[in-house]
Design a protein around this motif. Structure first.
Motif, PDB file in Angstrom:
ATOM      1  N   LYS A  96       0.762  -0.903   0.082  1.00  0.00           N
ATOM      2  CA  LYS A  96      -0.209   0.046  -0.428  1.00  0.00           C
ATOM      3  C   LYS A  96       1.431   1.524  -0.227  1.00  0.00           C
ATOM      4  O   LYS A  96       2.232   1.711   0.187  1.00  0.00           O
ATOM      5  CB  LYS A  96      -0.947   0.290   1.127  1.00  0.00           C
ATOM      6  CG  LYS A  96      -1.485   0.867   1.360  1.00  0.00           C
ATOM      7  CD  LYS A  96      -2.607   1.123   2.622  1.00  0.00           C
ATOM      8  CE  LYS A  96      -3.281   2.463   2.919  1.00  0.00           C
ATOM      9  NZ  LYS A  96      -2.685   3.112   2.825  1.00  0.00           N
ATOM     10  N   ALA A  97       0.733   1.968  -0.843  1.00  0.00           N
ATOM     11  CA  ALA A  97       1.364   3.642  -0.559  1.00  0.00           C
ATOM     12  C   ALA A  97       0.861   4.285   0.205  1.00  0.00           C
ATOM     13  O   ALA A  97      -0.427   3.850   0.522  1.00  0.00           O
ATOM     14  CB  ALA A  97       0.861   4.425  -1.972  1.00  0.00           C
ATOM     15  N   PRO A  98       1.443   5.281   1.070  1.00  0.00           N
ATOM     16  CA  PRO A  98       1.593   6.138   2.302  1.00  0.00           C
ATOM     17  C   PRO A  98       0.162   6.760   1.842  1.00  0.00           C
ATOM     18  O   PRO A  98      -0.208   6.929   0.714  1.00  0.00           O
ATOM     19  CB  PRO A  98       3.110   6.485   1.831  1.00  0.00           C
ATOM     20  CG  PRO A  98       3.474   6.873   0.701  1.00  0.00           C
ATOM     21  CD  PRO A  98       3.200   5.695  -0.007  1.00  0.00           C
ATOM     22  N   ASP A  99       0.014   7.321   2.765  1.00  0.00           N
ATOM     23  CA  ASP A  99      -1.363   8.490   2.741  1.00  0.00           C
ATOM     24  C   ASP A  99      -0.810   9.681   1.871  1.00  0.00           C
ATOM     25  O   ASP A  99      -1.978  10.341   1.552  1.00  0.00           O
ATOM     26  CB  ASP A  99      -2.217   8.772   3.532  1.00  0.00           C
ATOM     27  CG  ASP A  99      -2.848   7.570   3.646  1.00  0.00           C
ATOM     28  OD1 ASP A  99      -3.491   6.116   2.784  1.00  0.00           O
ATOM     29  OD2 ASP A  99      -3.036   6.574   5.193  1.00  0.00           O
ATOM     30  N   ARG A 100       0.037  10.240   2.722  1.00  0.00           N
ATOM     31  CA  ARG A 100       0.847  11.943   2.192  1.00  0.00           C
ATOM     32  C   ARG A 100       2.089  11.100   1.993  1.00  0.00           C
ATOM     33  O   ARG A 100       2.602  10.259   1.807  1.00  0.00           O
ATOM     34  CB  ARG A 100       0.799  12.079   3.729  1.00  0.00           C
ATOM     35  CG  ARG A 100      -1.102  12.669   4.323  1.00  0.00           C
ATOM     36  CD  ARG A 100      -0.450  13.232   5.406  1.00  0.00           C
ATOM     37  NE  ARG A 100      -1.653  13.105   5.932  1.00  0.00           N
ATOM     38  CZ  ARG A 100      -1.890  14.408   7.589  1.00  0.00           C
ATOM     39  NH1 ARG A 100      -0.792  14.495   8.160  1.00  0.00           N
ATOM     40  NH2 ARG A 100      -2.935  14.291   7.875  1.00  0.00           N
ATOM     41  N   ARG A 101       2.286  12.558   0.781  1.00  0.00           N
ATOM     42  CA  ARG A 101       3.898  12.845   0.732  1.00  0.00           C
ATOM     43  C   ARG A 101       4.376  12.384   1.712  1.00  0.00           C
ATOM     44  O   ARG A 101       5.120  12.798   2.074  1.00  0.00           O
ATOM     45  CB  ARG A 101       3.898  13.687  -0.249  1.00  0.00           C
ATOM     46  CG  ARG A 101       2.564  13.842  -1.573  1.00  0.00           C
ATOM     47  CD  ARG A 101       3.688  15.770  -2.033  1.00  0.00           C
ATOM     48  NE  ARG A 101       2.852  15.924  -2.826  1.00  0.00           N
ATOM     49  CZ  ARG A 101       3.676  16.004  -3.942  1.00  0.00           C
ATOM     50  NH1 ARG A 101       4.754  15.212  -4.746  1.00  0.00           N
ATOM     51  NH2 ARG A 101       2.920  16.680  -5.002  1.00  0.00           N
ATOM     52  N   GLY A 102       5.763  11.111   1.183  1.00  0.00           N
ATOM     53  CA  GLY A 102       6.996  11.584   1.726  1.00  0.00           C
ATOM     54  C   GLY A 102       8.318  12.577   1.211  1.00  0.00           C
ATOM     55  O   GLY A 102       8.288  13.382   0.494  1.00  0.00           O
ATOM     56  N   GLY A 103       9.452  12.392   2.718  1.00  0.00           N
ATOM     57  CA  GLY A 103       9.849  13.608   2.165  1.00  0.00           C
ATOM     58  C   GLY A 103      10.426  13.185   1.006  1.00  0.00           C
ATOM     59  O   GLY A 103      11.002  13.846   0.574  1.00  0.00           O
ATOM     60  N   ASN A 104      11.287  12.122   0.130  1.00  0.00           N
ATOM     61  CA  ASN A 104      11.393  11.676  -1.161  1.00  0.00           C
ATOM     62  C   ASN A 104      11.291  11.473  -1.926  1.00  0.00           C
ATOM     63  O   ASN A 104      10.876  11.864  -3.173  1.00  0.00           O
ATOM     64  CB  ASN A 104      12.152  10.097  -0.749  1.00  0.00           C
ATOM     65  CG  ASN A 104      11.198   8.699  -1.195  1.00  0.00           C
ATOM     66  OD1 ASN A 104       9.576   9.686  -0.026  1.00  0.00           O
ATOM     67  ND2 ASN A 104      11.548   7.551  -1.066  1.00  0.00           N
TER      68      ASN A 104
END
Length: 486
Positions: free
Chosen positions: A327-335
């Protein structure tokens, strides 16, 4: 800039959506549009920033950010705010032949790159686009644009999906005589039979086809070039041939029991459902029905989601959607900073409907099918699954059995169907796409060109339109020695 402080004063207001429990009872579109005054306010949210990433189409972080068509977004947002919808239409059609398609089915690369979205909600660019074009259709402003001169050149376009239609439209504007060949019974390709009616009503596609016919484009349906019609005949009859046949060779499952009855490719499932809906309102039964069945969909992308929504409308007993990836994260990651495309988890309409009907999200991540289990009559009754680790290898002890009487394979596509390229003697790339000149559209020798998914692989409608426009320029230059097409 119509409203310098608009992005501070107005909140994002998207087109409303009909309640899932209501919309699953029909196959019509379910997003009524905002009224003109609210649409103007939404246009006023555009900051007209100094560097409009929304129209850049730049590759950032390995993915495209902004519109591949380089739509003049800040210009027509400003014109929407000032109420000049007619002028906004002119600016919109400069870069996009079919805003009524992209305004419905595009994932809105433009909005992901909107400066307003850096610290808040992006402008409703996609819906503003749809508002402009639908307002124009309603007011009779979308008219045929026949060329003032005829070049005497004849062009065959094979395939009537978004790339083929865009190519044909551009070439007809230039004054060439264009004939579009389509193997299905209706024109539109992916737009007609690959996208469910609730996302893109077919009257919208047929409305555009009718306009193109008035403009002088000829459509010949039920003609399968490479089988019904020989490549040699087209090359003799036409001055140029453009292949826009898509990348419709589906990826299969290589598992035990694959021969079991009750397995269907997603592309066939969606196509036959739409055909039956158009022919008889689904009363002819000429489609694989999910009614009363436990359904498993293999594939977590847009096509898999479309299968989920369609199965629910059929009246399935349950539906599970399997996805091999985590599952992809629910919010943008730092990368994954703005304005890169946000690699986040998206819950689409079909999944929303599954939650409303069955009380849970249908997706199961890092899971795949390992075996199909038939009953005594050879019909599918269940599937074996296994969980996958971060290295995509099966996790011991994670095996499970799911009830399943209909398995839909929505695992993507392997490339163009080979019989067309073989008929024209064309070379394929390692990705099974037609090989063309570097950064060009010419394929093989002389008068053959290729565009769309057939040239670049499975992609978005907006990319297909860009491909079709690019191929039209290449064909025009080949025929005339120069081109003035945009």
């Amino acid at each position: 800039m119509g409203k310098p402080t608009g992005f501070l004063e107005y909140q994002r207001q998207a087109n409303p959506a009909e309640d899932p429990q209501a919309r699953i009872r029909h196959y019509q579109e379910f997003h009524p549009r905002l009224d003109r005054e609210e649409r103007r306010r939404q246009g006023g949210r555009c900051m007209e920033c100094g560097v409009p990433f929304c129209q850049s189409g730049a590759v950032l972080g390995g993915m495209v950010s902004g519109c591949p068509l380089h739509n003049l977004v800040p210009e027509w947002n400003d014109l929407v705010y000032t109420g000049n919808f007619g002028h906004a239409l002119e600016r919109l059609l400069k870069t996009n032949n079919f805003p009524e398609f992209t305004g419905r089915v595009c994932p809105a690369l433009c909005e992901a790159a909107c400066t307003c979205g850096l610290h808040g909600q992006p402008v409703t660019i996609k819906e503003n686009e749809l508002g402009i074009i639908e307002d124009a259709w309603e007011r009779g402003l979308v008219r045929p644009r026949p060329s003032g001169a005829c070049t005497g050149k004849r062009v065959a376009v094979v395939g009537s999906g978004p790339s083929g239609l865009a190519c044909a439209d551009q070439l007809s504007l230039r004054g060439h005589s264009v004939t579009v060949f389509e193997r299905e019974d209706r024109p539109g390709g992916l737009l007609m039979y690959g996208i469910p009616n609730m996302k893109l009503e077919k009257s919208v596609v047929l409305r555009r086809i009718a306009l193109m016919r008035e403009q002088g484009v000829t459509f010949r349906c039920g003609v399968d070039v490479g089988r019904d019609r020989k490549a040699k005949e087209l090359l003799q009859e036409f001055d140029a041939v453009v292949l826009c046949c898509g990348a419709s060779d589906p990826r299969d499952l290589n598992v035990a029991g694959r021969e079991t009855r009750g397995v269907c490719f997603a592309v066939d499932f969606l196509k036959e459902t739409t055909r039956s809906l158009l022919n008889s309102g689904l009363t002819d039964g000429a489609y694989p029905s999910a009614r009363g069945k436990h359904v498993v969909v293999v594939g977590g992308g847009d096509t898999g989601n479309d299968c989920v929504g369609t199965c629910i409308r059929h009246g399935c007993k349950s539906v599970v959607q399997l996805e091999m990836m985590p599952k992809a994260p629910d919010r943008r990651g730092g990368n994954n900073p703005w304005p890169e495309w946000p690699r986040v988890c998206k819950t689409d309409y079909g999944q929303e409907e599954a939650v409303a009907v069955f009380g849970r999200d249908p997706r199961r991540y890092q899971t795949t099918v390992t075996e199909l289990l038939p009953d005594e009559q050879g019909n599918l009754k269940a599937v074996k699954t296994v969980r996958l680790g971060s290295d995509c290898k099966p996790l011991p002890g994670s095996e499970a059995v799911l009830e399943c009487e209909l398995l839909l394979i929505a695992a993507g596509f392997l490339g163009a169907q080979k019989y067309v390229s073989d008929a024209f003697g064309l070379e394929l790339t390692p990705r099974a796409c037609v090989k063309t000149q570097a950064d060009g559209y010419a394929a093989g020798a002389g008068k053959i060109f290729a565009a769309g998914d057939m040239r670049r692989g499975q992609s978005l409608v907006v990319w297909a339109i860009r491909e079709g426009r690019g191929a039209a320029r290449a064909v025009d230059e080949y025929l005339m020695g120069y081109t003035n097409l945009p």
